[in-house]
Design a protein around this motif. Structure first.
Motif, PDB file in Angstrom:
ATOM      1  N   ALA A  89      11.545  13.918 -13.390  1.00 20.58           N
ATOM      2  CA  ALA A  89      10.093  13.942 -13.608  1.00 20.58           C
ATOM      3  C   ALA A  89       9.382  14.131 -12.275  1.00 20.58           C
ATOM      4  CB  ALA A  89       9.645  12.639 -14.264  1.00 20.58           C
ATOM      5  N   ARG A  90       8.170  14.642 -12.317  1.00 18.80           N
ATOM      6  CA  ARG A  90       7.391  14.858 -11.104  1.00 18.80           C
ATOM      7  C   ARG A  90       6.606  13.604 -10.749  1.00 18.80           C
ATOM      8  NH1 ARG A  90       3.392  18.878 -11.972  1.00 18.80           N
ATOM      9  NH2 ARG A  90       3.081  18.795  -9.706  1.00 18.80           N
ATOM     10  N   ASP A  91       6.480  13.387  -9.437  1.00 18.15           N
ATOM     11  CA  ASP A  91       5.693  12.260  -8.940  1.00 18.15           C
ATOM     12  C   ASP A  91       4.222  12.646  -8.998  1.00 18.15           C
ATOM     13  OD1 ASP A  91       4.458  10.198  -7.645  1.00 18.15           O
ATOM     14  OD2 ASP A  91       5.530  10.423  -5.744  1.00 18.15           O
ATOM     15  N   THR A  92       3.584  12.282 -10.078  1.00 21.21           N
ATOM     16  CA  THR A  92       2.160  12.569 -10.267  1.00 21.21           C
ATOM     17  C   THR A  92       1.404  11.258 -10.418  1.00 21.21           C
ATOM     18  OG1 THR A  92       2.359  12.653 -12.671  1.00 21.21           O
ATOM     19  CG2 THR A  92       2.750  14.719 -11.464  1.00 21.21           C
ATOM     20  N   ALA A  93       0.100  11.343 -10.384  1.00 26.54           N
ATOM     21  CA  ALA A  93      -0.719  10.146 -10.580  1.00 26.54           C
ATOM     22  C   ALA A  93      -0.454   9.541 -11.952  1.00 26.54           C
ATOM     23  CB  ALA A  93      -2.197  10.499 -10.417  1.00 26.54           C
ATOM     24  N   ALA A  94      -0.262  10.393 -12.949  1.00 28.58           N
ATOM     25  CA  ALA A  94       0.005   9.892 -14.296  1.00 28.58           C
ATOM     26  C   ALA A  94       1.359   9.186 -14.349  1.00 28.58           C
ATOM     27  CB  ALA A  94      -0.022  11.055 -15.295  1.00 28.58           C
ATOM     28  N   PHE A  95       2.345   9.757 -13.664  1.00 27.60           N
ATOM     29  CA  PHE A  95       3.670   9.114 -13.648  1.00 27.60           C
ATOM     30  C   PHE A  95       3.586   7.732 -13.007  1.00 27.60           C
ATOM     31  CE2 PHE A  95       7.762   8.157 -11.666  1.00 27.60           C
ATOM     32  CZ  PHE A  95       8.627   8.330 -12.731  1.00 27.60           C
ATOM     33  N   ARG A  96       2.837   7.639 -11.918  1.00 25.78           N
ATOM     34  CA  ARG A  96       2.711   6.346 -11.234  1.00 25.78           C
ATOM     35  C   ARG A  96       1.962   5.340 -12.104  1.00 25.78           C
ATOM     36  NH1 ARG A  96       2.337   6.750  -4.706  1.00 25.78           N
ATOM     37  NH2 ARG A  96       3.867   8.422  -4.414  1.00 25.78           N
ATOM     38  N   GLY A 107       0.821  -1.202   0.000  1.00 26.50           N
ATOM     39  CA  GLY A 107       0.000   0.000   0.000  1.00 26.50           C
ATOM     40  C   GLY A 107       0.850   1.244   0.000  1.00 26.50           C
ATOM     41  N   GLY A 108       0.216   2.381   0.053  1.00 29.31           N
ATOM     42  CA  GLY A 108       0.922   3.656   0.007  1.00 29.31           C
ATOM     43  C   GLY A 108       1.646   3.958   1.301  1.00 29.31           C
ATOM     44  N   GLY A 109       2.406   5.043   1.263  1.00 29.10           N
ATOM     45  CA  GLY A 109       3.164   5.438   2.443  1.00 29.10           C
ATOM     46  C   GLY A 109       4.534   5.965   2.055  1.00 29.10           C
ATOM     47  N   ASP A 110       5.376   6.193   3.052  1.00 27.12           N
ATOM     48  CA  ASP A 110       6.705   6.750   2.811  1.00 27.12           C
ATOM     49  C   ASP A 110       7.552   5.855   1.903  1.00 27.12           C
ATOM     50  OD1 ASP A 110       6.062   8.875   4.403  1.00 27.12           O
ATOM     51  OD2 ASP A 110       7.108   8.119   6.185  1.00 27.12           O
ATOM     52  N   ALA A 111       7.440   4.549   2.093  1.00 27.46           N
ATOM     53  CA  ALA A 111       8.258   3.639   1.294  1.00 27.46           C
ATOM     54  C   ALA A 111       7.905   3.756  -0.182  1.00 27.46           C
ATOM     55  CB  ALA A 111       8.077   2.198   1.779  1.00 27.46           C
ATOM     56  N   LEU A 112       6.622   3.755  -0.492  1.00 29.44           N
ATOM     57  CA  LEU A 112       6.202   3.857  -1.889  1.00 29.44           C
ATOM     58  C   LEU A 112       6.552   5.230  -2.459  1.00 29.44           C
ATOM     59  CD1 LEU A 112       4.840   2.586  -4.319  1.00 29.44           C
ATOM     60  CD2 LEU A 112       2.638   3.421  -3.446  1.00 29.44           C
ATOM     61  N   TRP A 117       7.113  -6.029  -3.306  1.00 26.44           N
ATOM     62  CA  TRP A 117       6.060  -5.434  -2.479  1.00 26.44           C
ATOM     63  C   TRP A 117       5.738  -4.029  -2.977  1.00 26.44           C
ATOM     64  CZ3 TRP A 117       5.089  -1.317   0.732  1.00 26.44           C
ATOM     65  CH2 TRP A 117       4.081  -1.463   1.702  1.00 26.44           C
ATOM     66  N   LEU A 118       6.767  -3.262  -3.325  1.00 28.43           N
ATOM     67  CA  LEU A 118       6.565  -1.876  -3.776  1.00 28.43           C
ATOM     68  C   LEU A 118       5.922  -1.822  -5.159  1.00 28.43           C
ATOM     69  CD1 LEU A 118       9.925  -0.487  -2.405  1.00 28.43           C
ATOM     70  CD2 LEU A 118       7.654   0.303  -1.722  1.00 28.43           C
ATOM     71  N   VAL A 119       6.302  -2.738  -6.036  1.00 32.73           N
ATOM     72  CA  VAL A 119       5.668  -2.785  -7.357  1.00 32.73           C
ATOM     73  C   VAL A 119       4.187  -3.122  -7.195  1.00 32.73           C
ATOM     74  CG1 VAL A 119       5.583  -4.020  -9.560  1.00 32.73           C
ATOM     75  CG2 VAL A 119       7.790  -3.334  -8.601  1.00 32.73           C
ATOM     76  N   ALA A 120       3.888  -4.057  -6.293  1.00 39.36           N
ATOM     77  CA  ALA A 120       2.479  -4.388  -6.040  1.00 39.36           C
ATOM     78  C   ALA A 120       1.747  -3.184  -5.435  1.00 39.36           C
ATOM     79  CB  ALA A 120       2.390  -5.587  -5.109  1.00 39.36           C
ATOM     80  N   ALA A 121       2.446  -2.415  -4.605  1.00 39.64           N
ATOM     81  CA  ALA A 121       1.821  -1.256  -3.977  1.00 39.64           C
ATOM     82  C   ALA A 121       1.447  -0.200  -5.013  1.00 39.64           C
ATOM     83  CB  ALA A 121       2.766  -0.652  -2.939  1.00 39.64           C
ATOM     84  N   LEU A 122       2.197  -0.126  -6.093  1.00 39.20           N
ATOM     85  CA  LEU A 122       1.881   0.830  -7.163  1.00 39.20           C
ATOM     86  C   LEU A 122       0.507   0.553  -7.775  1.00 39.20           C
ATOM     87  CD1 LEU A 122       5.126   1.384  -9.281  1.00 39.20           C
ATOM     88  CD2 LEU A 122       3.737   3.141  -8.167  1.00 39.20           C
ATOM     89  N   ALA A 123       0.117  -0.705  -7.775  1.00 41.43           N
ATOM     90  CA  ALA A 123      -1.153  -1.082  -8.407  1.00 41.43           C
ATOM     91  C   ALA A 123      -2.348  -0.881  -7.482  1.00 41.43           C
ATOM     92  CB  ALA A 123      -1.098  -2.544  -8.850  1.00 41.43           C
ATOM     93  N   VAL A 124      -2.084  -0.543  -6.222  1.00 39.68           N
ATOM     94  CA  VAL A 124      -3.192  -0.344  -5.263  1.00 39.68           C
ATOM     95  C   VAL A 124      -3.808   1.033  -5.511  1.00 39.68           C
ATOM     96  CG1 VAL A 124      -3.814  -0.149  -2.837  1.00 39.68           C
ATOM     97  CG2 VAL A 124      -2.117  -1.847  -3.566  1.00 39.68           C
ATOM     98  N   PRO A 125      -5.105   1.120  -5.728  1.00 40.21           N
ATOM     99  CA  PRO A 125      -5.739   2.440  -5.984  1.00 40.21           C
ATOM    100  C   PRO A 125      -5.550   3.372  -4.812  1.00 40.21           C
ATOM    101  CG  PRO A 125      -7.232   0.622  -6.524  1.00 40.21           C
ATOM    102  CD  PRO A 125      -6.067   0.019  -5.800  1.00 40.21           C
ATOM    103  N   LEU A 126      -5.337   4.634  -5.111  1.00 39.86           N
ATOM    104  CA  LEU A 126      -5.203   5.629  -4.050  1.00 39.86           C
ATOM    105  C   LEU A 126      -6.517   5.771  -3.304  1.00 39.86           C
ATOM    106  CD1 LEU A 126      -3.169   8.377  -5.946  1.00 39.86           C
ATOM    107  CD2 LEU A 126      -2.324   6.741  -4.246  1.00 39.86           C
ATOM    108  N   GLY A 127      -6.405   5.813  -1.963  1.00 39.08           N
ATOM    109  CA  GLY A 127      -7.624   5.910  -1.177  1.00 39.08           C
ATOM    110  C   GLY A 127      -8.120   7.349  -1.054  1.00 39.08           C
TER     111      GLY A 127
END
Length: 305
Positions: free
Chosen positions: A251-258, A232-237, A295-305
């Motif tokens: 590049a900027r960390d945006t929803a599109a980038f993710r 899931g999301g958090g500091d690590a992701l 774990w982090l790659v899987a976290a990328l696929a988790v929808p933002l809450g």
């Protein structure tokens, strides 16, 4: 004792509780100076030779080579040279013990398995030195990393990815290391495994920035992986995404980038087998970079809450 106060080689040997042959050997090696020679050519020694002979025998009882004993005796004060010699001997004994522990575990591995497995395991274990070297594994990573990586960045990757040899390995750890050795050696000898997309990036890509950021992200993710928490999301992701963004030219960390990064990383060639074997070698409780990355790659696929 002669009139001049010297002893014969036999007298010195008797007082020291050793043999004439031993005293003669140390004399011929230059460790035990003679006071003089008799008219008949026989060796004579001052009484002080008794103390020197005791020191020589004590050092040899510790299995110090003659050359080391000579270095110790060439100095008037024993402390410094003796400390150095003992430290070197301790290092050698440690290597010998490590080799024996590895051989014991390897023999137990072969002894405890069934006949159908023994031939393959013998082939795997027989290709590994005792104690084992990680040079082949390090070459695997140097070949796999992007070209022209700074030396410090490569050293960081090797520190994190090349497993430590267990001090007292189990048979299962010996087998895991032997399989890892065989796997990485095959890659070094001509395997053509694909590279991650980040390694194929064009001008402006900064691999040292990427791997420094990933190292931090993996450390942040490790507690969650160890605890079995869902990705899931958090500091690590956030740190993980920021590493790719910064390495690719800021590049900027945006929803599109993710959204774009997730599929790229999911499609990268995987070396899950490598990390499974490293986990077996490291033992329970250790989180490998591979486990943290997955774990982090899987976290990328988790929808933002």
């Amino acid at each position: 004792m002669a009139a001049d106060g010297t002893w014969s080689i036999g007298e010195l040997a008797a007082r020291a509780g050793t043999t004439v042959k031993t005293v003669r050997f140390y004399s011929e090696q230059g460790l035990l100076p003679e006071a003089a020679r008799s008219i008949g050519g026989h060796r004579r020694y001052w009484p002080e030779a008794l103390g020197r002979l005791a020191t020589i025998r004590s050092l040899r009882a510790l299995d110090l080579p003659v050359a080391e004993v000579r270095r110790v005796l060439e100095r008037d004060e024993l402390d410094g040279p003796l400390e150095d010699a003992v430290a070197r001997q301790l290092g050698q004994v440690g290597e010998q013990l490590a080799a024996l522990r590895w051989r014991e575990a390897a023999l137990r591995l072969l002894h405890e398995c069934g006949p159908a497995e023994r031939a393959e395991r013998l082939r795997l274990v027989g290709a590994v030195t005792a104690p084992p070297s990680t040079d082949v594994i390090a070459r695997f990573w140097r070949r796999w990393l992007p070209a022209r990586m700074p030396r410090a960045a490569v050293a960081l990757v090797l520190e994190r990815t090349v497993p430590q040899i267990p001090a007292d390995p189990t048979p299962e750890q010996v087998l895991a290391f032997a399989r890892l050795h065989a796997m990485t050696r095959g890659e070094c000898e001509g395997g053509d495994r694909g590279q991650p997309a980040a390694h194929r990036s064009g001008r402006g890509f900064r691999p040292a920035v990427l791997y420094a950021g990933l190292d931090e992200a993996y450390a942040l993710a490790a507690p969650a992986v160890r605890a079995g928490r869902a990705p899931g999301g958090g500091d690590a992701l956030d740190c993980f995404v920021a590493a790719y963004a910064a390495a690719g030219g800021g590049a900027r960390d945006t929803a599109a980038f993710r959204r774009g990064l997730g599929p790229v990383l999911a499609a990268d060639p995987r070396i899950d087998r490598y990390w499974d074997l490293v986990a077996e070698i490291a033992g329970p409780g250790e989180v490998t970079p591979g486990a943290a990355h997955a774990w982090l790659v899987a976290a990328l696929a988790v929808p933002l809450g």
